[in-house]
Scaffold this motif. Structure first.
Motif, PDB file in Angstrom:
ATOM      1  N   THR A  32      48.991  45.134  35.749  1.00  0.00           N
ATOM      2  CA  THR A  32      49.325  44.049  34.831  1.00  0.00           C
ATOM      3  C   THR A  32      49.762  42.813  35.584  1.00  0.00           C
ATOM      4  N   ALA A  33      50.639  42.981  36.577  1.00  0.00           N
ATOM      5  CA  ALA A  33      51.106  41.836  37.359  1.00  0.00           C
ATOM      6  C   ALA A  33      49.944  41.132  38.051  1.00  0.00           C
ATOM      7  N   LEU A  34      48.986  41.907  38.547  1.00  0.00           N
ATOM      8  CA  LEU A  34      47.830  41.311  39.209  1.00  0.00           C
ATOM      9  C   LEU A  34      46.920  40.616  38.201  1.00  0.00           C
ATOM     10  N   ALA A  35      46.783  41.201  37.013  1.00  0.00           N
ATOM     11  CA  ALA A  35      45.891  40.632  36.008  1.00  0.00           C
ATOM     12  C   ALA A  35      46.395  39.297  35.469  1.00  0.00           C
ATOM     13  N   ILE A  36      47.707  39.133  35.385  1.00  0.00           N
ATOM     14  CA  ILE A  36      48.266  37.909  34.797  1.00  0.00           C
ATOM     15  C   ILE A  36      48.745  36.918  35.842  1.00  0.00           C
ATOM     16  N   GLY A  37      48.638  37.272  37.115  1.00  0.00           N
ATOM     17  CA  GLY A  37      49.230  36.470  38.177  1.00  0.00           C
ATOM     18  C   GLY A  37      48.411  35.261  38.588  1.00  0.00           C
ATOM     19  N   PRO A  38      48.832  34.605  39.659  1.00  0.00           N
ATOM     20  CA  PRO A  38      48.243  33.327  40.063  1.00  0.00           C
ATOM     21  C   PRO A  38      46.822  33.430  40.593  1.00  0.00           C
ATOM     22  N   THR A  39      46.496  34.531  41.270  1.00  0.00           N
ATOM     23  CA  THR A  39      45.149  34.705  41.803  1.00  0.00           C
ATOM     24  C   THR A  39      44.718  36.156  41.617  1.00  0.00           C
ATOM     25  N   PRO A  40      43.462  36.395  41.251  1.00  0.00           N
ATOM     26  CA  PRO A  40      43.000  37.769  41.046  1.00  0.00           C
ATOM     27  C   PRO A  40      42.982  38.548  42.344  1.00  0.00           C
ATOM     28  N   ALA A  41      43.045  39.855  42.218  1.00  0.00           N
ATOM     29  CA  ALA A  41      42.979  40.742  43.382  1.00  0.00           C
ATOM     30  C   ALA A  41      41.756  41.636  43.249  1.00  0.00           C
ATOM     31  N   LYS A  42      41.049  41.812  44.339  1.00  0.00           N
ATOM     32  CA  LYS A  42      39.876  42.674  44.341  1.00  0.00           C
ATOM     33  C   LYS A  42      40.301  44.133  44.466  1.00  0.00           C
ATOM     34  N   PRO A  43      39.457  45.057  43.995  1.00  0.00           N
ATOM     35  CA  PRO A  43      39.812  46.487  44.082  1.00  0.00           C
ATOM     36  C   PRO A  43      40.179  46.935  45.485  1.00  0.00           C
ATOM     37  N   GLU A  47      41.854  45.457  47.534  1.00  0.00           N
ATOM     38  CA  GLU A  47      43.242  45.086  47.797  1.00  0.00           C
ATOM     39  C   GLU A  47      44.211  46.026  47.100  1.00  0.00           C
ATOM     40  N   TRP A  48      43.925  46.358  45.830  1.00  0.00           N
ATOM     41  CA  TRP A  48      44.920  47.112  45.086  1.00  0.00           C
ATOM     42  C   TRP A  48      44.726  48.620  45.092  1.00  0.00           C
ATOM     43  N   LEU A  49      43.521  49.092  45.354  1.00  0.00           N
ATOM     44  CA  LEU A  49      43.325  50.542  45.371  1.00  0.00           C
ATOM     45  C   LEU A  49      44.175  51.245  46.441  1.00  0.00           C
ATOM     46  N   PRO A  50      44.316  50.682  47.666  1.00  0.00           N
ATOM     47  CA  PRO A  50      45.161  51.359  48.658  1.00  0.00           C
ATOM     48  C   PRO A  50      46.629  51.463  48.261  1.00  0.00           C
ATOM     49  N   GLU A  51      47.062  50.649  47.293  1.00  0.00           N
ATOM     50  CA  GLU A  51      48.441  50.741  46.815  1.00  0.00           C
ATOM     51  C   GLU A  51      48.617  51.900  45.832  1.00  0.00           C
ATOM     52  N   ILE A  52      47.504  52.453  45.364  1.00  0.00           N
ATOM     53  CA  ILE A  52      47.549  53.512  44.350  1.00  0.00           C
ATOM     54  C   ILE A  52      47.077  54.847  44.910  1.00  0.00           C
TER      55      ILE A  52
END
Length: 218
Positions: free
Chosen positions: A40-51, A53-58
């Motif tokens: 959610t934070a990535l979806a509403i934030g200042p710049t989009p994040a590519k998968p 970037e965020w998949l390694p956090e999960i």
């Protein structure tokens, strides 16, 4: 022509993803509520994040096989891709945890969701912190989320805050969808300047999130 937006994950989708995350989670890994707050934070934030970037956090371990990998990635994509349409249609709801109370009645908690949200902010720390330091409006829009995060021990604050009462906590929970939508509108209406986009990242700028408890409830 009506836009062909992705549908929200079904209850069975969420249960399947929840089981996978719990099976593979280590001490500080995000569970389903945290993943939802993070995305959610990535979806509403200042710049989009590519998968990438965020998949390694999960995800932190190799998949058992190709079929498992394809299924888990599909479920995560479905969860992520539904956030923007849900905000657009006013149907967004945070995935919250549920705690068993002494009285035997469950209580909702935003601790996991807020922890994930904080990690999403951390992924874009310079943009968020630079704007928060210069525009009080953004801080005000985040008010209910910040109040919950401080109350649940996710965020630390130098200022003293009285613990939220049960009614105040529930009121802040109810305000999460409105706050998320307002922050999304804020970043859309006030995009990053060229100077802000060029700001270097301060790796030690945010306090690491703390472990949360509870189990997910949609």
């Amino acid at each position: 022509m009506v836009a062909d937006w992705p549908s929200s994950p079904s209850d069975s989708d969420l249960e399947e993803l929840d089981r996978f995350l719990r099976t593979h989670a280590k001490e500080e890994d995000l569970l389903l509520d945290g993943v939802h707050g993070f995305l959610t934070a990535l979806a509403i934030g200042p710049t989009p994040a590519k998968p990438e970037e965020w998949l390694p956090e999960i995800l932190h371990e190799p998949f058992a096989d190709a079929d498992e990998g394809e299924r888990v990635l599909t479920l995560l994509a479905r969860l992520n891709d539904a956030i923007a349409p849900e905000l657009e249609t006013g149907t967004y709801e945070p995935i919250l945890g549920e705690l068993e109370m002494d009285e035997g009645h469950p209580a909702f908690t935003a601790r996991g969701w807020c922890e994930g949200f904080s990690r999403g902010i951390d992924l874009r720390a310079p943009s968020w912190e630079g704007r928060l330091g210069n525009d009080s409006e953004l801080m005000e829009l985040l008010g209910p989320i910040i109040a919950l995060a401080i109350d649940d021990g996710v965020f630390e604050s130098d200022a003293e805050f009285a613990p939220l009462g049960e009614d105040d906590y529930d009121e802040c929970l109810a305000q999460i969808p409105q706050a998320v939508g307002a922050v999304a509108d804020y970043w859309r209406d006030h995009p990053l300047s060229a100077e802000e986009q060029a700001a270097p990242r301060d790796e030690g700028s945010l306090t690491p999130p703390r472990r949360r408890g509870g189990r997910w409830v949609h």
